[in-house]
Design a protein around this motif. Structure first.
Motif, mmCIF file in Angstrom:
data_model
loop_
_atom_site.group_PDB
_atom_site.id
_atom_site.type_symbol
_atom_site.label_atom_id
_atom_site.label_comp_id
_atom_site.label_asym_id
_atom_site.label_seq_id
_atom_site.Cartn_x
_atom_site.Cartn_y
_atom_site.Cartn_z
ATOM 1 N N TYR A 207 10.812 8.261 4.787
ATOM 2 C CA TYR A 207 9.987 9.464 4.937
ATOM 3 C C TYR A 207 9.171 9.690 3.657
ATOM 4 N N PRO A 208 7.832 9.711 3.734
ATOM 5 C CA PRO A 208 7.011 9.849 2.523
ATOM 6 C C PRO A 208 6.949 11.296 2.037
ATOM 7 N N PHE A 209 6.727 11.466 0.755
ATOM 8 C CA PHE A 209 6.464 12.797 0.218
ATOM 9 C C PHE A 209 5.796 12.681 -1.147
ATOM 10 N N SER A 210 5.109 13.748 -1.539
ATOM 11 C CA SER A 210 4.455 13.813 -2.844
ATOM 12 C C SER A 210 5.024 14.975 -3.640
ATOM 13 N N VAL A 211 4.831 14.912 -4.958
ATOM 14 C CA VAL A 211 5.376 15.934 -5.853
ATOM 15 C C VAL A 211 4.276 16.433 -6.783
ATOM 16 N N ILE A 212 4.246 17.745 -6.986
ATOM 17 C CA ILE A 212 3.307 18.360 -7.932
ATOM 18 C C ILE A 212 4.107 19.134 -8.982
ATOM 19 N N MET A 213 3.824 18.868 -10.248
ATOM 20 C CA MET A 213 4.375 19.674 -11.328
ATOM 21 C C MET A 213 3.221 20.504 -11.893
ATOM 22 N N MET A 214 3.395 21.813 -11.931
ATOM 23 C CA MET A 214 2.308 22.708 -12.343
ATOM 24 C C MET A 214 2.802 23.637 -13.434
ATOM 25 N N ALA A 272 -2.297 15.428 -1.463
ATOM 26 C CA ALA A 272 -1.612 16.218 -2.488
ATOM 27 C C ALA A 272 -2.590 16.652 -3.581
ATOM 28 N N VAL A 273 -3.524 15.759 -3.949
ATOM 29 C CA VAL A 273 -4.544 16.094 -4.954
ATOM 30 C C VAL A 273 -5.437 17.220 -4.441
ATOM 31 N N ASN A 274 -5.816 17.139 -3.168
ATOM 32 C CA ASN A 274 -6.649 18.204 -2.580
ATOM 33 C C ASN A 274 -5.917 19.549 -2.568
ATOM 34 N N ILE A 275 -4.634 19.501 -2.287
ATOM 35 C CA ILE A 275 -3.827 20.728 -2.298
ATOM 36 C C ILE A 275 -3.789 21.313 -3.709
ATOM 37 N N ALA A 299 -4.286 26.964 -14.436
ATOM 38 C CA ALA A 299 -3.097 26.121 -14.369
ATOM 39 C C ALA A 299 -3.483 24.643 -14.424
ATOM 40 N N SER A 300 -2.504 23.822 -14.857
ATOM 41 C CA SER A 300 -2.664 22.364 -14.877
ATOM 42 C C SER A 300 -1.703 21.747 -13.869
ATOM 43 N N PHE A 301 -2.091 20.569 -13.324
ATOM 44 C CA PHE A 301 -1.321 19.964 -12.240
ATOM 45 C C PHE A 301 -1.126 18.470 -12.490
ATOM 46 N N GLY A 302 0.147 18.036 -12.492
ATOM 47 C CA GLY A 302 0.471 16.616 -12.476
ATOM 48 C C GLY A 302 0.929 16.253 -11.075
ATOM 49 N N ILE A 303 0.417 15.142 -10.527
ATOM 50 C CA ILE A 303 0.650 14.831 -9.112
ATOM 51 C C ILE A 303 1.045 13.368 -8.960
ATOM 52 N N LEU A 304 1.987 13.097 -8.059
ATOM 53 C CA LEU A 304 2.305 11.703 -7.724
ATOM 54 C C LEU A 304 2.825 11.625 -6.291
ATOM 55 N N GLU A 305 2.685 10.447 -5.719
ATOM 56 C CA GLU A 305 3.306 10.155 -4.417
ATOM 57 C C GLU A 305 4.493 9.241 -4.675
ATOM 58 N N VAL A 306 5.631 9.567 -4.118
ATOM 59 C CA VAL A 306 6.831 8.770 -4.331
ATOM 60 C C VAL A 306 6.673 7.416 -3.635
ATOM 61 N N ASN A 307 7.036 6.347 -4.361
ATOM 62 C CA ASN A 307 6.951 5.002 -3.792
ATOM 63 C C ASN A 307 8.203 4.209 -4.139
ATOM 64 N N GLU A 308 8.232 2.943 -3.727
ATOM 65 C CA GLU A 308 9.445 2.133 -3.875
ATOM 66 C C GLU A 308 9.770 1.800 -5.330
ATOM 67 N N ASN A 309 8.859 2.064 -6.250
ATOM 68 C CA ASN A 309 9.125 1.776 -7.659
ATOM 69 C C ASN A 309 10.091 2.779 -8.293
ATOM 70 N N ILE A 334 -6.179 18.246 -14.021
ATOM 71 C CA ILE A 334 -5.490 17.576 -12.917
ATOM 72 C C ILE A 334 -5.333 16.110 -13.286
ATOM 73 N N ALA A 335 -4.133 15.555 -13.087
ATOM 74 C CA ALA A 335 -3.879 14.133 -13.353
ATOM 75 C C ALA A 335 -2.980 13.582 -12.259
ATOM 76 N N TYR A 336 -3.274 12.357 -11.822
ATOM 77 C CA TYR A 336 -2.477 11.715 -10.754
ATOM 78 C C TYR A 336 -2.559 10.204 -10.882
#
Length: 336
Positions: A207-214, A272-275, A299-309, A334-336
């Motif tokens: 199941y995919p998901f992304s994470v934002i740290m703000m 996730a970046v658009n959000i 606010a500042s936003f760090g963004i990533l999508e979880v992957n197999e790494n 914003i950084a991703y």
């Protein structure tokens, strides 16, 4: 930190215990039941199995633990909300009393039913005058039964009210254990647990998901200039914005200070970046009314999508924190 109990593993695998294991087992049982007696814990199976593991870990590792440390070990092993042990035991006690009251009521009803059946049978064998005398006895006993029944119902109602009150207190304590008191969002422990669950689902089912740290820019300066009441007011407002503009199924938590962690199930990196961009715009355009002041924040936003790494939730947090650090230096925030 990994918690192990060799005795538990050997018993589960059907292995024979050596002399050291046997001595430890006796000590585990002795210390566990002393703890039960001291704290009035009802030794039902669900309590017994968990506490056995706790004391097995303590004995095998030669830990001299105080009561508070033992309880801390319990909650670290089983990752449960830390609630008042006495309150939990009080609920068990009340429920036990309720059960006993019900049994007492049923036994009393059964006793009088048998007496009535006996009198009914006797009526068939006696003269009319004797029947009248017996009927009087029956009416007297029925009256006594009605009185006992009313007393038992009153007891049940009283115990039910007490049980409901204790359950409400327990629910409130559980809520405090998982909710940030200021923003109403998940607290740090709760959002970390959510991340662990989503990561487990990703590993097991893909199941995919992304994470934002703000976090908020220059929030320390706001606190220093206007005071913590204004800072708290802004954090509360941020919580309201996040709840309003994110989905109900998204996990949102205050990670610490002015940092917020957002988990977006089923969302790819681009979305996730658009959000994050939408949240950034909403926050920038919002006016916070705090202590007779009108304030703006960004606010500042760090963004990533979880992957197999990624091999653990900790790696995800470390990486998204790096992205947030990059975003703080980036003019776009914003950084991703």
């Amino acid at each position: 930190m990994e918690f192990k109990c060799r005795i538990h593993e050997k018993i589960r695998e059907g292995e024979e215990l050596n002399e050291v294991d046997k001595r430890n087992l006796k000590e585990v049982i002795k210390r566990m039941f002393n703890f039960f007696v001291e704290h009035n814990i009802v030794p039902v199976p669900r309590n017994y199995a968990k506490w056995f593991f706790v004391f097995c870990y303590i004995v095998e590792n030669n830990i001299e633990a105080t009561t508070e440390q033992i309880i801390d070990i319990y909650y670290k092993i089983f990752k449960e909300a830390k609630i008042d042990l006495r309150l939990s035991n009080e609920i068990e006690r009340i429920l036990t009393e309720v059960r006993h009251t019900v049994y007492e009521y049923l036994e009393t009803v059964e006793k009088y039913d048998k007496k009535i059946e006996k009198h009914e049978k006797t009526l068939e064998d006696y003269s009319r005058q004797e029947e009248i005398s017996i009927l009087k006895d029956i009416l007297k006993e029925v009256s006594e039964l009605r009185k006992v029944n009313q007393e038992l119902i009153a007891k049940l109602q009283e115990k039910q009210k007490e049980t409901e009150r204790l359950k409400k207190e327990l629910d409130a304590l559980k809520k405090q254990a998982f909710i940030d008191y200021l923003t109403g969002l998940k607290n740090r422990r709760s959002i970390q647990k959510a991340l662990e669950d989503y990561f487990k689902d990703y590993k097991n089912y893909g199941y995919p998901f992304s994470v934002i740290m703000m976090d908020l820019n220059n929030f320390k300066e706001i606190n220093d200039e206007y005071g913590h009441l204004v800072g708290d007011c802004i954090l509360k407002g941020i919580g309201e914005i996040l709840r309003k503009y994110l989905r109900a199924k998204d996990a949102i938590g205050r990670y610490g200070g002015d940092e917020f962690l957002i988990i977006l199930p089923g969302v790819k990196l681009e979305d996730a970046v658009n959000i994050a961009r939408r949240l950034k715009t909403v926050i920038q355009n919002h006016t916070f009314y705090c202590e007779d002041k009108e304030l703006k924040v960004s606010a500042s936003f760090g963004i990533l999508e979880v992957n197999e790494n990624f091999n653990s939730p900790e790696e995800i947090l470390k990486e998204v924190d790096k992205k947030l650090y990059e975003a703080k230096k980036n003019p776009d925030h914003i950084a991703y």
